[in-house]
Structure formats: C-alpha cells, structure tokens
Design an enzyme around this catalytic site. Structure first.
Site, mmCIF file in Angstrom:
data_model
loop_
_atom_site.group_PDB
_atom_site.id
_atom_site.type_symbol
_atom_site.label_atom_id
_atom_site.label_comp_id
_atom_site.label_asym_id
_atom_site.label_seq_id
_atom_site.Cartn_x
_atom_site.Cartn_y
_atom_site.Cartn_z
ATOM 1 N N ARG A 67 38.003 -3.277 4.276
ATOM 2 C CA ARG A 67 37.675 -2.424 5.432
ATOM 3 C C ARG A 67 38.833 -1.456 5.706
ATOM 4 O O ARG A 67 38.634 -0.287 6.003
ATOM 5 C CB ARG A 67 37.423 -3.330 6.646
ATOM 6 N N ARG A 93 28.937 0.877 11.122
ATOM 7 C CA ARG A 93 30.028 0.001 10.687
ATOM 8 C C ARG A 93 30.874 -0.348 11.893
ATOM 9 O O ARG A 93 31.182 0.531 12.698
ATOM 10 C CB ARG A 93 30.964 0.707 9.683
ATOM 11 N N ASN A 109 31.660 6.398 21.530
ATOM 12 C CA ASN A 109 30.418 5.942 20.898
ATOM 13 C C ASN A 109 29.279 6.206 21.864
ATOM 14 O O ASN A 109 29.489 6.270 23.078
ATOM 15 C CB ASN A 109 30.515 4.444 20.597
ATOM 16 N N HIS A 111 25.535 4.634 23.030
ATOM 17 C CA HIS A 111 24.708 3.432 22.940
ATOM 18 C C HIS A 111 23.419 3.674 23.727
ATOM 19 O O HIS A 111 23.472 4.200 24.842
ATOM 20 C CB HIS A 111 25.478 2.235 23.524
ATOM 21 N N GLU A 179 20.465 11.021 25.405
ATOM 22 C CA GLU A 179 21.691 10.819 24.622
ATOM 23 C C GLU A 179 22.331 12.159 24.259
ATOM 24 O O GLU A 179 23.546 12.335 24.346
ATOM 25 C CB GLU A 179 21.376 10.058 23.325
HETATM 26 C C1 GRF Z 1 21.189 6.575 18.726
HETATM 27 O O1 GRF Z 1 20.116 5.992 19.384
HETATM 28 C C2 GRF Z 1 22.492 6.018 19.221
HETATM 29 O O2 GRF Z 1 22.458 5.642 20.567
HETATM 30 C C3 GRF Z 1 22.691 4.805 18.361
HETATM 31 O O3 GRF Z 1 22.188 5.172 17.095
HETATM 32 C C4 GRF Z 1 21.220 6.193 17.250
HETATM 33 C C5 GRF Z 1 21.636 7.335 16.382
HETATM 34 O O4 GRF Z 1 20.672 8.358 16.354
HETATM 35 N N1 GRF Z 1 24.078 4.412 18.355
HETATM 36 P P1 GRF Z 1 21.002 9.706 15.576
HETATM 37 O O5 GRF Z 1 21.406 9.302 14.157
HETATM 38 O O6 GRF Z 1 22.111 10.397 16.303
HETATM 39 O O7 GRF Z 1 19.739 10.496 15.577
#
Ligand code: GRF
Length: 207
Positions: A67, A93, A109, A111, A179
C-alpha cells in the site's frame, strides 16, 4: 495569489470529478483541478478527464507490492502537478496513515449520507440502509479525511427529504445532485481560506 491546485482521486464513474472541474472553471477562481488519478485502468472518470482536457493517469494499486509503495507513487504524481488539496471522489481504496498525514487537513472525501449516520457503508448500501432505517431525511457530507473511515471533521452537508415512493436508485440520483453542489462549495471555502479545523469541528469563517 496563486491558485489552489486540486488533485482528484477516483475509481469509477467520476461525476463528482466532473462537477468539480465545471465548478472550479466557472465559480472558483482561486482553485484549479490539475490532475485526476485513478487506481482503476478503465474508470469512466478517465474519459471525462480526457473530454474536459484535464491531465489524468492511472496508478494501478494491483501493480504495487505494498500500500505504501502505491501511495508514494500517487503522492509523486500529485506533487508533479502541484496539488495542494486532494479530493477523493468515489475512490475505493482506504488510504493509510502515511498518506492521510502527508495531506493532513488538505484531503477531503464525499460520502452519500448525513454523517455520522450511515458511516462505513458504500454506494447503494448507504441508500438501502437509509430506506430500511425509516429516516425521513438523508443527504451527503464532505469531510476532511482522518485515519478513521468516514469520521473526519465535517465541512459541508446538504440534505434532502426521503419520499414515500423512494427506492435506493431514486435516492441515489437526488443525493448525487446534492453531492456535486456540496463538493463545489467545500472546495470554494477551502480555496478562499475560510475553513478552520478545531478538533472535530470545522468553522466556516465569514458566514
Ligand atoms: C458518490 O456517491 C460518492 O458519495 C461516493 O462514491 C460515489 C462516486 O460517484 N463516495 P462519482 O464517481 O463521483 O460519480
């Protein structure tokens, strides 16, 4: 002042990557997406980067003995592109403390739930769990990355109502739209130097 160089790490579809490219080009004069790094050779995100004219490359974790060796290569590429802020966008990962500390308070990140609820789950698992729980509200969270998965200081959240007829798929579609907005906002705040981390809390200056 020079722009904040952003590097995105992704493993798949790349819609958040693309949203960040669009948002920085249009609304975030202080930031610039400089590189996309994928650990999966055929990730759709790579094709989006090609179309958007963003430097992109594969660092395939399967080709490294450890890693640490994989992560060192990623760091090398991010440095080569003068990246200050690392955005994980569907990056599948777990990153080791070596990488996380290297980018302390400089790695975010996204989520697809309102953390701390539904931490530790991925993708559609999250939306299924939300429906099973009976929650009336869900959403997404952008957080700084720490050693504990999905537990770092929260930067931005956006919420939506869960409807009576929602399915995991329909929730995923609406949450994904949030998002894209949330990640753009988080990067904008970072680029404007308006985020101050105090323990578990992120203060947004000038709100
Ligand atoms: C999203 O739903 C994000 O929250 C999660 O993985 C997904 C990625 O979507 N961590 P994309 O590849 O950005 O379309």
């Amino acid at each position: 002042m020079s722009k904040v160089g952003v590097g995105v790490l992704a493993s798949g579809r790349g819609s958040n990557f693309e949203a960040l490219v669009r948002a920085t080009r249009k609304d975030i004069p202080d930031a610039e997406v400089r590189v996309l790094v994928c650990n999966v050779p055929d990730a759709l995100a790579l094709r989006r980067a090609e179309a958007d004219d963003i430097p992109h490359l594969v660092v395939n974790h399967k080709k490294f003995d450890s890693r640490k060796a994989f992560e060192e290569e990623v760091v090398k590429e991010l440095n080569r592109h003068d990246v200050r802020l690392v955005c994980l966008a569907g990056f599948m990962r777990i990153l080791s403390p070596y990488f996380v500390h290297h980018y302390e308070s400089r790695i975010m990140n996204i989520h697809p739930s309102l953390l701390p609820a539904f931490a530790g789950l991925q993708g559609m698992q999250v939306h299924r769990a939300v429906l099973e729980s009976g929650a009336k509200i869900t959403g997404c969270t952008v957080h700084f990355v720490t050693d504990d998965v999905d537990a770092g200081p929260i930067v931005v959240q956006r919420a939506i109502q869960v409807r009576e007829d929602d399915t995991p798929d329909s929730l995923a579609v609406r949450v994904l739209l949030e998002e894209h907005q949330a990640y753009a906002r988080a990067v904008k705040l970072y680029a404007e130097n308006r985020l101050q981390v105090e323990g578990r809390r992120v203060r947004v200056l000038g709100e």
